[in-house]
Design an enzyme around this catalytic site. Structure first.
Site, PDB file in Angstrom:
ATOM      1  N   TRP A 149       0.797  -1.232   0.000  1.00  0.00           N
ATOM      2  CA  TRP A 149       0.000   0.000   0.000  1.00  0.00           C
ATOM      3  C   TRP A 149       0.823   1.273   0.000  1.00  0.00           C
ATOM      4  O   TRP A 149       0.359   2.311  -0.457  1.00  0.00           O
ATOM      5  CB  TRP A 149      -0.953   0.005   1.219  1.00  0.00           C
ATOM      6  CG  TRP A 149      -0.272   0.389   2.492  1.00  0.00           C
ATOM      7  CD1 TRP A 149       0.083   1.656   2.880  1.00  0.00           C
ATOM      8  CD2 TRP A 149       0.174  -0.481   3.521  1.00  0.00           C
ATOM      9  NE1 TRP A 149       0.723   1.611   4.091  1.00  0.00           N
ATOM     10  CE2 TRP A 149       0.785   0.312   4.515  1.00  0.00           C
ATOM     11  CE3 TRP A 149       0.099  -1.854   3.734  1.00  0.00           C
ATOM     12  CZ2 TRP A 149       1.319  -0.209   5.676  1.00  0.00           C
ATOM     13  CZ3 TRP A 149       0.632  -2.374   4.890  1.00  0.00           C
ATOM     14  CH2 TRP A 149       1.231  -1.568   5.841  1.00  0.00           C
ATOM     15  N   ASN A 150       2.029   1.209   0.533  1.00  0.00           N
ATOM     16  CA  ASN A 150       2.766   2.469   0.691  1.00  0.00           C
ATOM     17  C   ASN A 150       3.417   2.843  -0.640  1.00  0.00           C
ATOM     18  O   ASN A 150       4.022   1.997  -1.286  1.00  0.00           O
ATOM     19  CB  ASN A 150       3.831   2.322   1.781  1.00  0.00           C
ATOM     20  CG  ASN A 150       4.863   1.283   1.425  1.00  0.00           C
ATOM     21  OD1 ASN A 150       4.504   0.178   1.075  1.00  0.00           O
ATOM     22  ND2 ASN A 150       6.117   1.623   1.478  1.00  0.00           N
ATOM     23  N   LYS A 173      -1.124  -5.423  -9.968  1.00  0.00           N
ATOM     24  CA  LYS A 173      -2.121  -5.538  -8.907  1.00  0.00           C
ATOM     25  C   LYS A 173      -1.811  -4.514  -7.824  1.00  0.00           C
ATOM     26  O   LYS A 173      -0.818  -4.610  -7.111  1.00  0.00           O
ATOM     27  CB  LYS A 173      -2.129  -6.937  -8.292  1.00  0.00           C
ATOM     28  CG  LYS A 173      -3.201  -7.043  -7.205  1.00  0.00           C
ATOM     29  CD  LYS A 173      -2.986  -8.233  -6.321  1.00  0.00           C
ATOM     30  CE  LYS A 173      -3.146  -8.057  -4.854  1.00  0.00           C
ATOM     31  NZ  LYS A 173      -3.557  -6.834  -4.252  1.00  0.00           N
ATOM     32  N   GLY A 226       6.645  -6.333  -1.052  1.00  0.00           N
ATOM     33  CA  GLY A 226       5.780  -6.565   0.101  1.00  0.00           C
ATOM     34  C   GLY A 226       6.588  -7.202   1.206  1.00  0.00           C
ATOM     35  O   GLY A 226       7.806  -7.050   1.270  1.00  0.00           O
ATOM     36  N   GLY A 227       5.898  -7.936   2.069  1.00  0.00           N
ATOM     37  CA  GLY A 227       6.576  -8.544   3.213  1.00  0.00           C
ATOM     38  C   GLY A 227       7.132  -9.928   2.877  1.00  0.00           C
ATOM     39  O   GLY A 227       6.667 -10.582   1.937  1.00  0.00           O
ATOM     40  N   GLU A 248      11.204  -7.441  -3.658  1.00  0.00           N
ATOM     41  CA  GLU A 248      11.649  -6.267  -2.884  1.00  0.00           C
ATOM     42  C   GLU A 248      10.890  -6.326  -1.569  1.00  0.00           C
ATOM     43  O   GLU A 248       9.690  -6.051  -1.529  1.00  0.00           O
ATOM     44  CB  GLU A 248      11.284  -4.974  -3.623  1.00  0.00           C
ATOM     45  CG  GLU A 248      12.055  -4.742  -4.895  1.00  0.00           C
ATOM     46  CD  GLU A 248      13.515  -4.453  -4.636  1.00  0.00           C
ATOM     47  OE1 GLU A 248      13.872  -4.091  -3.504  1.00  0.00           O
ATOM     48  OE2 GLU A 248      14.314  -4.614  -5.575  1.00  0.00           O
ATOM     49  N   LEU A 249      11.583  -6.681  -0.498  1.00  0.00           N
ATOM     50  CA  LEU A 249      10.859  -6.961   0.742  1.00  0.00           C
ATOM     51  C   LEU A 249      11.195  -5.939   1.826  1.00  0.00           C
ATOM     52  O   LEU A 249      11.644  -4.851   1.520  1.00  0.00           O
ATOM     53  CB  LEU A 249      11.158  -8.393   1.166  1.00  0.00           C
ATOM     54  CG  LEU A 249      10.982  -9.417   0.014  1.00  0.00           C
ATOM     55  CD1 LEU A 249      11.330 -10.817   0.476  1.00  0.00           C
ATOM     56  CD2 LEU A 249       9.579  -9.380  -0.569  1.00  0.00           C
ATOM     57  N   CYS A 282      10.100   0.783   3.534  1.00  0.00           N
ATOM     58  CA  CYS A 282      10.924  -0.441   3.604  1.00  0.00           C
ATOM     59  C   CYS A 282      12.346  -0.127   4.034  1.00  0.00           C
ATOM     60  O   CYS A 282      13.001  -0.948   4.648  1.00  0.00           O
ATOM     61  CB  CYS A 282      10.911  -1.124   2.248  1.00  0.00           C
ATOM     62  SG  CYS A 282      11.347  -0.025   0.916  1.00  0.00           S
ATOM     63  N   GLU A 379      10.190  -6.295  11.844  1.00  0.00           N
ATOM     64  CA  GLU A 379       9.909  -5.022  11.181  1.00  0.00           C
ATOM     65  C   GLU A 379       8.584  -4.462  11.702  1.00  0.00           C
ATOM     66  O   GLU A 379       7.576  -5.157  11.711  1.00  0.00           O
ATOM     67  CB  GLU A 379       9.802  -5.248   9.665  1.00  0.00           C
ATOM     68  CG  GLU A 379       9.645  -3.963   8.891  1.00  0.00           C
ATOM     69  CD  GLU A 379       9.349  -4.184   7.411  1.00  0.00           C
ATOM     70  OE1 GLU A 379       8.674  -5.162   7.076  1.00  0.00           O
ATOM     71  OE2 GLU A 379       9.802  -3.354   6.604  1.00  0.00           O
TER      72      GLU A 379
HETATM   73  P1  NAD Z   1       2.057  -7.597   1.984  1.00  0.00           P
HETATM   74  O1  NAD Z   1       3.166  -8.532   1.734  1.00  0.00           O
HETATM   75  O2  NAD Z   1       1.028  -7.951   2.992  1.00  0.00           O
HETATM   76  O3  NAD Z   1       1.233  -7.271   0.656  1.00  0.00           O
HETATM   77  C1  NAD Z   1       1.857  -6.817  -0.508  1.00  0.00           C
HETATM   78  C2  NAD Z   1       0.991  -7.141  -1.697  1.00  0.00           C
HETATM   79  O4  NAD Z   1       0.938  -8.563  -1.831  1.00  0.00           O
HETATM   80  C3  NAD Z   1      -0.456  -6.663  -1.598  1.00  0.00           C
HETATM   81  O5  NAD Z   1      -0.857  -6.189  -2.869  1.00  0.00           O
HETATM   82  C4  NAD Z   1      -1.217  -7.948  -1.270  1.00  0.00           C
HETATM   83  O6  NAD Z   1      -2.544  -7.943  -1.699  1.00  0.00           O
HETATM   84  C5  NAD Z   1      -0.412  -8.966  -2.042  1.00  0.00           C
HETATM   85  N1  NAD Z   1      -0.563 -10.355  -1.594  1.00  0.00           N
HETATM   86  C6  NAD Z   1      -0.906 -10.818  -0.379  1.00  0.00           C
HETATM   87  N2  NAD Z   1      -0.938 -12.168  -0.394  1.00  0.00           N
HETATM   88  C7  NAD Z   1      -0.583 -12.561  -1.641  1.00  0.00           C
HETATM   89  C8  NAD Z   1      -0.403 -13.821  -2.276  1.00  0.00           C
HETATM   90  N3  NAD Z   1      -0.610 -14.968  -1.634  1.00  0.00           N
HETATM   91  N4  NAD Z   1      -0.009 -13.848  -3.572  1.00  0.00           N
HETATM   92  C9  NAD Z   1       0.239 -12.695  -4.242  1.00  0.00           C
HETATM   93  N5  NAD Z   1       0.066 -11.474  -3.682  1.00  0.00           N
HETATM   94  C10 NAD Z   1      -0.336 -11.409  -2.405  1.00  0.00           C
HETATM   95  O7  NAD Z   1       2.776  -6.232   2.329  1.00  0.00           O
HETATM   96  P2  NAD Z   1       2.123  -4.964   2.943  1.00  0.00           P
HETATM   97  O8  NAD Z   1       1.807  -5.314   4.356  1.00  0.00           O
HETATM   98  O9  NAD Z   1       1.072  -4.450   2.036  1.00  0.00           O
HETATM   99  O10 NAD Z   1       3.369  -3.960   2.866  1.00  0.00           O
HETATM  100  C11 NAD Z   1       4.341  -3.906   3.806  1.00  0.00           C
HETATM  101  C12 NAD Z   1       5.567  -4.698   3.424  1.00  0.00           C
HETATM  102  O11 NAD Z   1       6.092  -4.285   2.167  1.00  0.00           O
HETATM  103  C13 NAD Z   1       6.681  -4.441   4.423  1.00  0.00           C
HETATM  104  O12 NAD Z   1       7.347  -5.620   4.754  1.00  0.00           O
HETATM  105  C14 NAD Z   1       7.607  -3.507   3.667  1.00  0.00           C
HETATM  106  O13 NAD Z   1       8.906  -3.462   4.141  1.00  0.00           O
HETATM  107  C15 NAD Z   1       7.496  -4.031   2.284  1.00  0.00           C
HETATM  108  N6  NAD Z   1       7.974  -3.030   1.319  1.00  0.00           N
HETATM  109  C16 NAD Z   1       9.137  -3.250   0.633  1.00  0.00           C
HETATM  110  C17 NAD Z   1       9.622  -2.290  -0.260  1.00  0.00           C
HETATM  111  C18 NAD Z   1      10.895  -2.498  -1.051  1.00  0.00           C
HETATM  112  O14 NAD Z   1      11.047  -1.851  -2.082  1.00  0.00           O
HETATM  113  N7  NAD Z   1      11.825  -3.312  -0.638  1.00  0.00           N
HETATM  114  C19 NAD Z   1       8.918  -1.120  -0.455  1.00  0.00           C
HETATM  115  C20 NAD Z   1       7.757  -0.920   0.260  1.00  0.00           C
HETATM  116  C21 NAD Z   1       7.287  -1.888   1.134  1.00  0.00           C
END
Ligand code: NAD
Length: 487
Positions: A149-150, A173, A226-227, A248-249, A282, A379
């Site tokens: 989301w961010n 997505k 994402g995470g 990118e986590l 992140c 985190e």
């Molecule tokens: P998240 O992992 O919960 O969700 C990220 C995305 O993945 C969302 O669009 C979600 O709908 C989707 N998703 C969830 N389950 C899925 C599945 N089974 N298959 C495919 N897609 C799925 O992350 P969040 O809570 O929205 O965001 C926070 C995380 O993102 C933190 O860990 C943060 O550090 C990381 N992040 C990393 C970077 C980077 O560039 N390294 C940048 C921003 C955020």
């Protein structure tokens, strides 16, 4: 109430379902979002595949692709304020940050517009006579892009830009939390004139929409931000089709301050490094590793700055820290702070959610010296800084590397030979020396360990969206002899 739509195959359409989107500043519903499930995902991926092999995109020259990307960059720049307001409304990220960031997003598209016609193949000096052999670089295929989301416009631009430069087609997505800016961005893609199906933008929940996209058999590559826990699902799903992934986590990035540093600059960088974007970044410098002789002074300086931060409505230009994006985030952060205090961490400032409307949490500092605090390991993705101290350079390095993550790091010192030693020893994809949080389309970005793999930004990111094809051409007119006649 505003209603948003998906962008699939060049058309705007409602989702298979819909859901309410909450304004994090008030906790009330402000818009209705489309929700993609299996069918919408399938429609979008099929559209992307048709566009890749059959549509006008497949025949376009790299220069024509470049022109479309330049047009998109101009449209993003011209619409930055509208997009910024939508992002602020839907995610609570403050308008000061969204306006500056989205204006800069245009530069990412501009950079990859310039890259598009510089992706070259190569000619191989092959070890056989009468043979010309060369490598063509072709688009990797249909790419699934999944973002959190961010900063959705930024995190998608670092994927969409290089993928378009390479000639790929894609399904993006948006996160189910705060998808408004990315769904609105689809209108700019349309206006720029990309052929139908090249860029499809949808949203939906992770377990349904995200999973269906990640395991779709026509997807060649999944670019995920994402995470780490979600990343494991993504990798398992992509394994079904042996699709490649870039991840990118998150991070638990160390911010090291030596006694000889310019403390005022270091404190300002630390405050920005952890409290900007309400800590939902992140690269947040969430572990302060400070030389023991200055710890008390430096933490007092940080406390003073943290307590002076203006917390308020995200659409107000004067606000410096806004709400968190979701109630879930607010609850998780509160619970992790409580667990850390229970484990012995000492609260310096903040520490409890702000009661009242919206999902606010104040800038928080935890002193974790000599404590096995979960706040040093997990985190937060929120405005919480954990502090530990060191006496020697070796100890600083050991503490910095005491994490399974490895995204970013910061070193503040006037001693450049020491900075050089440390930058080699730190296990993280980014090292900032006497600065923090600087990014550019020209500089690769990405992590080690649980922070993922693959790099975004730079020329290499565009090459990652290509695959090579080896062409062998025999240049001799002599007939090929019968292979079964012995000579
Ligand atoms: P998240 O992992 O919960 O969700 C990220 C995305 O993945 C969302 O669009 C979600 O709908 C989707 N998703 C969830 N389950 C899925 C599945 N089974 N298959 C495919 N897609 C799925 O992350 P969040 O809570 O929205 O965001 C926070 C995380 O993102 C933190 O860990 C943060 O550090 C990381 N992040 C990393 C970077 C980077 O560039 N390294 C940048 C921003 C955020």
């Amino acid at each position: 109430m505003r209603r948003f739509q998906h962008y699939i195959d060049g058309e705007f359409s409602d989702g298979e379902a819909s859901y309410p989107s909450i304004d994090p500043a008030s906790g009330t519903v402000w818009a209705e979002m489309p929700e993609a499930r299996e069918n919408d995902v399938d429609r979008a991926v099929n559209a992307a595949e048709r566009a890749l092999y059959e549509g006008p995109w497949a025949k376009m020259t790299a220069t024509q692709r470049s022109k479309l990307l330049y047009k998109l960059a101009d449209l993003v720049a011209a619409n930055a304020q509208v997009l910024a307001e939508l992002e602020t409304r839907d995610t609570g990220k403050i308008i000061r940050e969204t306006s500056a960031q989205i204006a800069y997003v245009a530069e990412y598209y501009r950079y990859y517009a310039g890259i598009s016609d510089k992706i070259e193949g190569s000619y191989l000096p092959i070890d056989k006579p009468d043979m010309d052999v060369w490598l063509r670089r072709e688009p990797i295929g249909v790419v699934a892009m999944v973002v959190p989301w961010n900063s959705q416009l930024f995190l998608s631009a670092v994927k969409i830009g290089p993928a378009l430069a390479a000639g790929c087609t894609m399904v993006v997505k948006a996160s189910e939390d705060g998808p408004a800016p990315l769904l609105e961005f689809a209108r700019l893609v349309h206006e720029a004139g990309f052929p139908a199906g090249v860029v499809n933008i949808i949203t939906g929940f992770g377990a349904s929409c995200g999973a269906a996209l990640g395991r779709h058999p026509k997807v060649a590559h999944v670019a995920f931000t994402g995470g780490p826990e979600t990343a494991r699902h993504v990798v398992r799903n992509s394994a079904e089709n042996l699709a490649s992934t870039s991840l990118e986590l998150g991070g638990k990035s160390p911010f090291i301050v030596f006694a000889d540093a310019d403390l005022e600059s270091a404190a300002n960088a630390q405050v920005a490094g952890i409290f900007a974007a309400t800590g939902q970044s992140c690269v947040a410098g969430s572990r302060l590793i400070v030389e023991r002789s200055i710890k008390e002074r430096f933490v007092a300086l940080l406390r003073q700055k943290a307590e002076a931060i203006r917390i308020g409505a995200p659409l107000d230009m004067a606000t410096e820290v806004g709400p968190l994006a979701t109630k879930r985030q607010q609850d998780n952060i509160g619970a992790l702070v409580e667990r850390s205090i229970a484990s012995g961490a000492r609260l310096v400032t903040g520490g409890r959610k702000i009661d009242g409307e919206g999902y606010y949490f104040p800038p928080t500092i935890l002193d974790c010296d000599d404590v096995a605090s979960p706040s040093l390991i997990e985190e937060f993705f929120g405005p919480v800084l954990s502090v530990v101290s060191f006496e020697t350079e070796a100890e600083a390095l050991r503490l910095a590397n005491d994490t399974r993550y490895g995204l970013a790091s910061g070193i503040f010192t006037q001693n450049l030979t020491r900075a050089h030693r440390l930058m080699k020893g730190i296990r993280a994809g980014i090292v900032w020396v006497n600065t923090y949080r600087a990014v550019s389309p020209i500089a690769p970005f990405g992590g080690f360990g649980l922070s993922g793999h693959g790099r975004e930004g730079g020329m290499a990111a565009a090459l990652d969206y290509t695959r090579t094809k080896t062409i062998w051409l025999r240049t001799s007119d002599d007939p090929i002899p019968d292979p079964f006649v012995m000579r």
